[in-house]
Design a protein around this motif. Sequence first.
Motif, PDB file in Angstrom:
ATOM      1  N   VAL A   1       0.888  -1.352  -0.045  1.00 28.30           N
ATOM      2  CA  VAL A   1      -0.026  -0.036   0.100  1.00 28.30           C
ATOM      3  C   VAL A   1       0.881   1.185   0.192  1.00 28.30           C
ATOM      4  O   VAL A   1       0.754   2.046  -0.925  1.00 28.30           O
ATOM      5  CB  VAL A   1      -0.854  -0.008   1.272  1.00 28.30           C
ATOM      6  CG1 VAL A   1      -1.578   1.363   1.436  1.00 28.30           C
ATOM      7  CG2 VAL A   1      -1.959  -1.123   1.082  1.00 28.30           C
ATOM      8  N   ALA A   2       1.884   1.237   0.828  1.00 26.24           N
ATOM      9  CA  ALA A   2       2.891   2.565   0.802  1.00 26.24           C
ATOM     10  C   ALA A   2       3.395   2.785  -0.414  1.00 26.24           C
ATOM     11  O   ALA A   2       3.865   3.854  -0.774  1.00 26.24           O
ATOM     12  CB  ALA A   2       3.803   2.189   1.959  1.00 26.24           C
ATOM     13  N   HIS A   3       3.912   1.556  -1.115  1.00 29.13           N
ATOM     14  CA  HIS A   3       4.437   1.619  -2.461  1.00 29.13           C
ATOM     15  C   HIS A   3       3.694   2.309  -3.457  1.00 29.13           C
ATOM     16  O   HIS A   3       3.969   3.093  -4.139  1.00 29.13           O
ATOM     17  CB  HIS A   3       5.021   0.394  -2.958  1.00 29.13           C
ATOM     18  CG  HIS A   3       5.667   0.075  -4.230  1.00 29.13           C
ATOM     19  ND1 HIS A   3       6.976   0.882  -4.242  1.00 29.13           N
ATOM     20  CD2 HIS A   3       5.388  -0.254  -5.147  1.00 29.13           C
ATOM     21  CE1 HIS A   3       7.432   0.707  -5.575  1.00 29.13           C
ATOM     22  NE2 HIS A   3       6.619  -0.034  -6.040  1.00 29.13           N
ATOM     23  N   LYS A   4       2.466   1.890  -3.351  1.00 24.35           N
ATOM     24  CA  LYS A   4       1.339   2.596  -4.341  1.00 24.35           C
ATOM     25  C   LYS A   4       1.085   3.980  -4.151  1.00 24.35           C
ATOM     26  O   LYS A   4       0.874   4.852  -4.875  1.00 24.35           O
ATOM     27  CB  LYS A   4       0.159   1.737  -4.600  1.00 24.35           C
ATOM     28  CG  LYS A   4       0.505   0.221  -5.142  1.00 24.35           C
ATOM     29  CD  LYS A   4      -0.623  -0.684  -5.043  1.00 24.35           C
ATOM     30  CE  LYS A   4      -0.481  -1.950  -5.412  1.00 24.35           C
ATOM     31  NZ  LYS A   4      -1.511  -3.025  -5.315  1.00 24.35           N
ATOM     32  N   MET A   5       0.901   4.252  -2.602  1.00 30.38           N
ATOM     33  CA  MET A   5       0.702   5.570  -2.207  1.00 30.38           C
ATOM     34  C   MET A   5       1.873   6.632  -2.646  1.00 30.38           C
ATOM     35  O   MET A   5       1.866   7.772  -2.758  1.00 30.38           O
ATOM     36  CB  MET A   5       0.496   5.679  -0.837  1.00 30.38           C
ATOM     37  CG  MET A   5      -0.870   5.024  -0.274  1.00 30.38           C
ATOM     38  SD  MET A   5      -2.413   6.179  -0.896  1.00 30.38           S
ATOM     39  CE  MET A   5      -1.857   7.508  -0.050  1.00 30.38           C
ATOM     40  N   ASP A   6       3.174   5.914  -2.519  1.00 32.01           N
ATOM     41  CA  ASP A   6       4.292   6.643  -3.027  1.00 32.01           C
ATOM     42  C   ASP A   6       4.119   7.666  -4.361  1.00 32.01           C
ATOM     43  O   ASP A   6       4.574   8.414  -4.514  1.00 32.01           O
ATOM     44  CB  ASP A   6       5.718   5.830  -2.710  1.00 32.01           C
ATOM     45  CG  ASP A   6       6.880   6.741  -3.038  1.00 32.01           C
ATOM     46  OD1 ASP A   6       7.133   7.715  -2.182  1.00 32.01           O
ATOM     47  OD2 ASP A   6       7.623   6.331  -3.746  1.00 32.01           O
ATOM     48  N   TYR A   7       3.680   6.467  -5.132  1.00 30.23           N
ATOM     49  CA  TYR A   7       3.394   7.267  -6.631  1.00 30.23           C
ATOM     50  C   TYR A   7       2.590   8.406  -6.702  1.00 30.23           C
ATOM     51  O   TYR A   7       2.565   9.454  -7.007  1.00 30.23           O
ATOM     52  CB  TYR A   7       3.095   6.000  -7.575  1.00 30.23           C
ATOM     53  CG  TYR A   7       4.052   5.071  -7.854  1.00 30.23           C
ATOM     54  CD1 TYR A   7       5.142   5.429  -8.710  1.00 30.23           C
ATOM     55  CD2 TYR A   7       3.711   3.786  -7.779  1.00 30.23           C
ATOM     56  CE1 TYR A   7       6.251   4.485  -9.034  1.00 30.23           C
ATOM     57  CE2 TYR A   7       4.753   2.801  -7.871  1.00 30.23           C
ATOM     58  CZ  TYR A   7       5.973   3.025  -8.765  1.00 30.23           C
ATOM     59  OH  TYR A   7       6.959   2.306  -8.936  1.00 30.23           O
ATOM     60  N   ILE A   8       1.324   8.395  -5.742  1.00 31.82           N
ATOM     61  CA  ILE A   8       0.517   9.275  -5.870  1.00 31.82           C
ATOM     62  C   ILE A   8       1.043  10.629  -5.204  1.00 31.82           C
ATOM     63  O   ILE A   8       0.809  11.544  -5.733  1.00 31.82           O
ATOM     64  CB  ILE A   8      -0.644   8.655  -5.246  1.00 31.82           C
ATOM     65  CG1 ILE A   8      -1.547   7.544  -6.076  1.00 31.82           C
ATOM     66  CG2 ILE A   8      -1.750   9.840  -4.863  1.00 31.82           C
ATOM     67  CD1 ILE A   8      -2.517   6.824  -5.454  1.00 31.82           C
ATOM     68  N   VAL A   9       1.490  10.178  -4.049  1.00 27.62           N
ATOM     69  CA  VAL A   9       2.099  11.289  -3.128  1.00 27.62           C
ATOM     70  C   VAL A   9       3.126  12.013  -3.986  1.00 27.62           C
ATOM     71  O   VAL A   9       3.449  13.353  -3.918  1.00 27.62           O
ATOM     72  CB  VAL A   9       2.529  10.909  -1.805  1.00 27.62           C
ATOM     73  CG1 VAL A   9       3.331  12.178  -1.177  1.00 27.62           C
ATOM     74  CG2 VAL A   9       1.297  10.497  -1.120  1.00 27.62           C
ATOM     75  N   ASN A  10       3.893  11.260  -4.849  1.00 29.66           N
ATOM     76  CA  ASN A  10       5.207  11.929  -5.703  1.00 29.66           C
ATOM     77  C   ASN A  10       4.675  12.926  -6.679  1.00 29.66           C
ATOM     78  O   ASN A  10       4.912  14.092  -6.815  1.00 29.66           O
ATOM     79  CB  ASN A  10       6.207  11.011  -6.001  1.00 29.66           C
ATOM     80  CG  ASN A  10       7.106  10.527  -5.061  1.00 29.66           C
ATOM     81  OD1 ASN A  10       7.398  10.961  -3.900  1.00 29.66           O
ATOM     82  ND2 ASN A  10       7.649   9.197  -5.282  1.00 29.66           N
ATOM     83  N   ALA A  11       3.470  12.438  -7.257  1.00 27.76           N
ATOM     84  CA  ALA A  11       3.114  13.042  -8.441  1.00 27.76           C
ATOM     85  C   ALA A  11       2.414  14.417  -7.886  1.00 27.76           C
ATOM     86  O   ALA A  11       2.408  15.524  -8.335  1.00 27.76           O
ATOM     87  CB  ALA A  11       1.841  12.280  -9.131  1.00 27.76           C
ATOM     88  N   TYR A  12       1.533  14.126  -6.634  1.00 25.86           N
ATOM     89  CA  TYR A  12       0.881  15.330  -6.110  1.00 25.86           C
ATOM     90  C   TYR A  12       1.914  16.411  -5.519  1.00 25.86           C
ATOM     91  O   TYR A  12       1.750  17.572  -5.624  1.00 25.86           O
ATOM     92  CB  TYR A  12       0.055  14.912  -4.802  1.00 25.86           C
ATOM     93  CG  TYR A  12      -0.538  15.636  -4.060  1.00 25.86           C
ATOM     94  CD1 TYR A  12      -1.680  16.651  -4.715  1.00 25.86           C
ATOM     95  CD2 TYR A  12      -0.186  16.458  -2.857  1.00 25.86           C
ATOM     96  CE1 TYR A  12      -2.313  17.725  -3.817  1.00 25.86           C
ATOM     97  CE2 TYR A  12      -0.807  17.492  -2.000  1.00 25.86           C
ATOM     98  CZ  TYR A  12      -1.703  17.902  -2.487  1.00 25.86           C
ATOM     99  OH  TYR A  12      -2.177  19.019  -1.757  1.00 25.86           O
TER     100      TYR A  12
END
Length: 192
Positions: free
Chosen positions: A45-56
């Motif tokens: 979950v953290a790995h997938k959230m990392d993509y979203i947070v980096n883009a944001y």
Amino acid sequence: ASLLLCSTTMGNWLIKLVYMLEKELDVPRGEEPAFIKVIVTYVEVAHKMDYIVNAYSIAVLSGLIWQPAMPRGTASLQAILAPMRRRARSADRSALSPASARVRPCQREVYRTKVRELAYRGIRLDDLLTFWEVLLAGKIMPWFDPARSTTNDVVRQVIIPMSRKADPRLGGSALASIWNNDALVANNMVTH
């Protein structure tokens, strides 16, 4: 944004830790202890959230999504730029006027004609690149070396002969005029 960025990056570091732990325990897939399954789930979950947070974070930090308001009492950008634009416009006029002011009234038409002629000596980038390619291939100046040949070498040994008219008494034309049968106004001015 910074806190989210840090926490998801830390979650990505946990991925490496979990994989190292799985290797150390040498547990076959499907038989992991419950705490490993919980950690793996969190890490995924953290790995997938990392993509979203980096883009944001990129969008926020670049000013795409959020820009701070100008401090109170600060003039607007238009108010700051207006005097600069006025000075630039008046400088443009004063820079151009002395040359044309020195032209005698009886020569103004000749002056305007020459300025117009020079303005229509544009060349296409494709023609320039083709010229450069032929020059580098040694087809028109076999001894050309980009590191040693000068502008004078290329002008005297290539451009003048290419722009010379068949009848030597007639002189020559600008190479831009030869390359473009129709007059072409340049989009950008490049000089050497």
